[in-house]
Design a protein around this motif. Structure first.
Motif, mmCIF file in Angstrom:
data_model
loop_
_atom_site.group_PDB
_atom_site.id
_atom_site.type_symbol
_atom_site.label_atom_id
_atom_site.label_comp_id
_atom_site.label_asym_id
_atom_site.label_seq_id
_atom_site.Cartn_x
_atom_site.Cartn_y
_atom_site.Cartn_z
ATOM 1 N N TRP A 88 -17.611 5.060 -10.920
ATOM 2 C CA TRP A 88 -17.802 6.311 -11.648
ATOM 3 C C TRP A 88 -18.989 7.121 -11.134
ATOM 4 N N ARG A 89 -19.840 6.509 -10.328
ATOM 5 C CA ARG A 89 -21.086 7.161 -9.955
ATOM 6 C C ARG A 89 -21.199 7.441 -8.461
ATOM 7 N N HIS A 90 -20.200 7.038 -7.683
ATOM 8 C CA HIS A 90 -20.250 7.239 -6.233
ATOM 9 C C HIS A 90 -18.973 7.921 -5.765
ATOM 10 N N TYR A 95 -17.785 4.618 -1.883
ATOM 11 C CA TYR A 95 -17.337 3.376 -2.506
ATOM 12 C C TYR A 95 -16.503 2.553 -1.535
ATOM 13 N N LEU A 96 -15.571 3.194 -0.862
ATOM 14 C CA LEU A 96 -14.711 2.461 0.076
ATOM 15 C C LEU A 96 -15.508 1.911 1.250
ATOM 16 N N GLN A 97 -16.543 2.622 1.659
ATOM 17 C CA GLN A 97 -17.423 2.098 2.708
ATOM 18 C C GLN A 97 -18.108 0.814 2.237
ATOM 19 N N ASP A 98 -18.549 0.798 0.991
ATOM 20 C CA ASP A 98 -19.221 -0.370 0.444
ATOM 21 C C ASP A 98 -18.253 -1.548 0.335
ATOM 22 N N VAL A 99 -17.031 -1.266 -0.071
ATOM 23 C CA VAL A 99 -15.994 -2.298 -0.135
ATOM 24 C C VAL A 99 -15.737 -2.871 1.261
ATOM 25 N N ARG A 118 -12.400 -6.857 -7.353
ATOM 26 C CA ARG A 118 -12.663 -6.476 -8.752
ATOM 27 C C ARG A 118 -13.775 -5.428 -8.746
ATOM 28 N N PRO A 119 -13.519 -4.249 -9.304
ATOM 29 C CA PRO A 119 -14.569 -3.227 -9.370
ATOM 30 C C PRO A 119 -15.693 -3.664 -10.308
ATOM 31 N N PRO A 120 -16.940 -3.588 -9.870
ATOM 32 C CA PRO A 120 -18.032 -3.894 -10.785
ATOM 33 C C PRO A 120 -17.931 -3.074 -12.076
ATOM 34 N N TYR A 121 -18.176 -3.732 -13.185
ATOM 35 C CA TYR A 121 -18.095 -3.154 -14.525
ATOM 36 C C TYR A 121 -16.665 -2.744 -14.903
ATOM 37 N N GLY A 122 -15.702 -2.971 -14.012
ATOM 38 C CA GLY A 122 -14.346 -2.489 -14.245
ATOM 39 C C GLY A 122 -14.220 -0.984 -14.127
ATOM 40 N N ARG A 123 -15.200 -0.346 -13.492
ATOM 41 C CA ARG A 123 -15.264 1.114 -13.471
ATOM 42 C C ARG A 123 -14.675 1.680 -12.188
ATOM 43 N N ILE A 124 -13.491 2.231 -12.311
ATOM 44 C CA ILE A 124 -12.854 2.943 -11.206
ATOM 45 C C ILE A 124 -12.107 4.137 -11.776
ATOM 46 N N THR A 125 -11.801 5.075 -10.912
ATOM 47 C CA THR A 125 -10.961 6.215 -11.277
ATOM 48 C C THR A 125 -9.533 5.939 -10.817
ATOM 49 N N ILE A 126 -8.617 6.747 -11.291
ATOM 50 C CA ILE A 126 -7.217 6.569 -10.873
ATOM 51 C C ILE A 126 -7.063 6.776 -9.365
ATOM 52 N N PRO A 127 -7.615 7.841 -8.769
ATOM 53 C CA PRO A 127 -7.501 7.978 -7.303
ATOM 54 C C PRO A 127 -8.151 6.820 -6.540
ATOM 55 N N LEU A 128 -9.281 6.324 -7.041
ATOM 56 C CA LEU A 128 -9.929 5.201 -6.364
ATOM 57 C C LEU A 128 -9.081 3.945 -6.470
ATOM 58 N N ALA A 129 -8.494 3.702 -7.632
ATOM 59 C CA ALA A 129 -7.613 2.540 -7.790
ATOM 60 C C ALA A 129 -6.440 2.613 -6.820
ATOM 61 N N GLN A 130 -5.877 3.803 -6.651
ATOM 62 C CA GLN A 130 -4.761 3.962 -5.718
ATOM 63 C C GLN A 130 -5.207 3.679 -4.286
ATOM 64 N N ALA A 131 -6.388 4.149 -3.926
ATOM 65 C CA ALA A 131 -6.894 3.902 -2.573
ATOM 66 C C ALA A 131 -7.169 2.418 -2.354
ATOM 67 N N LEU A 132 -7.761 1.764 -3.336
ATOM 68 C CA LEU A 132 -8.067 0.343 -3.210
ATOM 69 C C LEU A 132 -6.801 -0.488 -3.114
#
Length: 204
Positions: A88-90, A95-99, A118-132
């Motif tokens: 939610w903050r990056h 985020y994908l670079q960090d992954v 697993r996203p830390p804190y369970g915090r992801i957006t819908i577009p980020l979830a799709q990319a992951l």
């Protein structure tokens, strides 16, 4: 996790199908560290249990020997980003670079055809979830023990975890210093309780 949240992320893994004998899927976030992960490994071995360790890349870099012992004992390593960052903050690119930075370390230790994250804190957006999910299986949970919450009494953590677990549950513990007090109390008692109920404990 509320059903409306699950519906927003249908490609994420929230729980596993029920099986016979019943099975629980133990997961451990934020390690590996030499202060806590060996206790988890010793406890799992006592109950012939397997688990999945969602690793912070910086901890993998600092403590590769602990991660190697996780693999040697038959458990699975998975991605929890390199710096334990919030989706939610990056930016998505950051985020994908960090992954990817974390995944490079994981691939050297235990390569997987489709790695888990697993996203830390369970915090992801819908577009980020799709990319992951295009490169990983995103794993969430249906039982959060709250072992990391120092305002949560250990006995309350245990009661909460037992009450909410069912066949196929994905249960979250933490092999971290912050969770140490509660995790060390809850994990062996949780395993003992469900072992007596005929459950198995498997990795994802």
């Amino acid at each position: 996790m509320p059903a409306p949240v699950r519906r927003l992320f249908p490609d994420c893994l929230w729980e596993m199908p029920a099986t016979n004998p019943p099975t629980i899927y133990l997961t451990f976030d934020d390690g590996p560290i030499p202060e806590e992960t060996p206790f988890v490994l010793e406890t799992l071995a006592r109950f012939n249990a397997r688990g999945t360790f969602f690793c912070v890349g910086d901890n993998l870099h600092r403590h590769p020997e602990v991660a190697q012992e996780v693999v040697a004992q038959g458990h699975r390593l998975a991605n929890h980003t390199y710096h334990h960052i919030s989706g939610w903050r990056h930016s998505r690119a950051r985020y994908l670079q960090d992954v990817g930075q974390c995944q490079a370390l994981l691939d050297a230790l235990q390569p997987e055809p489709r790695p888990l994250i697993r996203p830390p804190y369970g915090r992801i957006t819908i577009p980020l979830a799709q990319a992951l999910n295009s490169t990983h299986q995103v794993v969430m949970w249906d039982v959060l023990t709250y072992d990391y919450d120092r305002d949560f009494a250990a006995e309350k953590c245990l009661h909460h975890a037992i009450r909410n677990t069912r066949p196929g549950s994905i249960t979250v513990f933490h092999d971290s210093l912050k969770a140490s007090r509660n995790m060390r109390y809850v994990l062996p008692r949780y395993l003992q309780h469900f072992s007596e109920q005929g459950y198995r404990f498997e990795r994802l």
